[in-house]
Structures are given as C-alpha cells and as structure tokens.
Design a protein around this motif. Sequence first.
Motif, PDB file in Angstrom:
ATOM      1  N   LEU A 122      10.682   3.549  10.472  1.00 31.27           N
ATOM      2  CA  LEU A 122       9.883   2.403  10.917  1.00 31.27           C
ATOM      3  C   LEU A 122      10.721   1.206  11.385  1.00 31.27           C
ATOM      4  N   PRO A 123      11.828   0.849  10.708  1.00 36.05           N
ATOM      5  CA  PRO A 123      12.626  -0.272  11.229  1.00 36.05           C
ATOM      6  C   PRO A 123      13.179  -0.013  12.635  1.00 36.05           C
ATOM      7  N   SER A 124      13.653   1.197  12.868  1.00 40.26           N
ATOM      8  CA  SER A 124      14.164   1.535  14.210  1.00 40.26           C
ATOM      9  C   SER A 124      13.047   1.490  15.233  1.00 40.26           C
ATOM     10  N   LEU A 125      11.896   1.992  14.859  1.00 34.14           N
ATOM     11  CA  LEU A 125      10.763   1.991  15.777  1.00 34.14           C
ATOM     12  C   LEU A 125      10.301   0.566  16.063  1.00 34.14           C
ATOM     13  N   ALA A 126      10.257  -0.279  15.036  1.00 35.21           N
ATOM     14  CA  ALA A 126       9.814  -1.666  15.212  1.00 35.21           C
ATOM     15  C   ALA A 126      10.702  -2.414  16.196  1.00 35.21           C
ATOM     16  N   SER A 127      11.987  -2.142  16.175  1.00 38.09           N
ATOM     17  CA  SER A 127      12.893  -2.860  17.082  1.00 38.09           C
ATOM     18  C   SER A 127      12.923  -2.262  18.487  1.00 38.09           C
ATOM     19  N   SER A 128      12.378  -1.063  18.660  1.00 35.39           N
ATOM     20  CA  SER A 128      12.445  -0.394  19.955  1.00 35.39           C
ATOM     21  C   SER A 128      11.112  -0.330  20.698  1.00 35.39           C
ATOM     22  N   LEU A 129      10.007  -0.443  19.992  1.00 33.70           N
ATOM     23  CA  LEU A 129       8.685  -0.264  20.589  1.00 33.70           C
ATOM     24  C   LEU A 129       8.175  -1.588  21.148  1.00 33.70           C
TER      25      LEU A 129
END
Length: 183
Positions: A122-129
Amino acid sequence: MRDLIEAVQFEHRRVLELVDDILGLCGEGRVGERRARKPIDALVALESRHEAAEARYLWPVVRDVLPEQVVLREAATAQEKRARQRLHLLHRVAGRDGSAPLAAAIAQEVVTHVGLEESQILPSLASSLDPDDSVRIGRMYEQASRSGPTRPHPRTPAIPGVLALVSPAAARMDRVRDLLRLR
C-alpha cells in the motif's frame, strides 16, 4: 469518500479487530462454544467480501502501477488463496470443539497478510497511483466489498473478469444461506 488505499486500510482495521476478538476467545478456551460463532462468522464474511474486492480492484492496479512488485503481489495473492481455503474450513467447523487451533492459525495468517499489504504494497501504491484514479477505484472497491460474497469460495479463480460475473450470484446465494442460518 475514501480513496483505494484508505478503503483497504479501513477494512484491514476492521479485520484486525475481529482477529483480536477471536484470539481472545482462543485464549479463554471459548472458541469452540456456539456463541463464539458470531465473531468467526463476522470475520469470514468480512474477509470474503474484502478479498473478492481486492482481487477485482486492488491487485489489477498493483499489477499495472507497480509491475516491479510482482514477487510481493504473487506472495500476497497466494496468501489470499490459502486464506479462502482455510476460512471455508473454519466456517464449517466454527463453534465446535477442536476449532480453536484452526481459528488461531487463521488469525495469525490474517495478521501476517495484512502486515505485508500495509507495510510494503500500500505505501508504494499510494506514492505511485494518481489521486483521482485512487478515489475512482476506491469507490468501485467499496461497492464491490459491500455487495460481495459473505462466504469464501475457494474454487472460484481470483480473476477480475470471472469475479465480476460470479460475485453477484455468489453474494445473493450467500445472503440467502445466511438468512436461513439465522432461523
């Protein structure tokens, strides 16, 4: 309105609260009692809806936005497949003697799985989405979770298109079974 990340995290908190309740029952030696069935059924229903919604919306987004996370995505989806199988079994034996070891094992697996998603995916997704996409997908995710199946269907493949076709019928069937069970 929650975005995708917030919607998933909100459900994770609810799942972990139920896990705490079940682990408490295990610690008190009460998980085999009929009255212990309520939190177990609640966990089974929430996890079933949650995992179906993740398979339809979260994992395709992770695949598209974070293609480098293939190993983590595969590990998480394998955990979910195993969880569907074990939750199916727990649903069948909940409230009976001997169900405590299975309930405790599933609770630990759920905690591990949520930890993987919360700490790495989720942290990676939050910064990329894109934020607008996240809100749009979050709405669809929440709708799918609210209307999803209340029981695990371990033989149903976790393929978004298949789930889009099968989930509504499975959810209706599950809700009828739930109503019949209450009587």
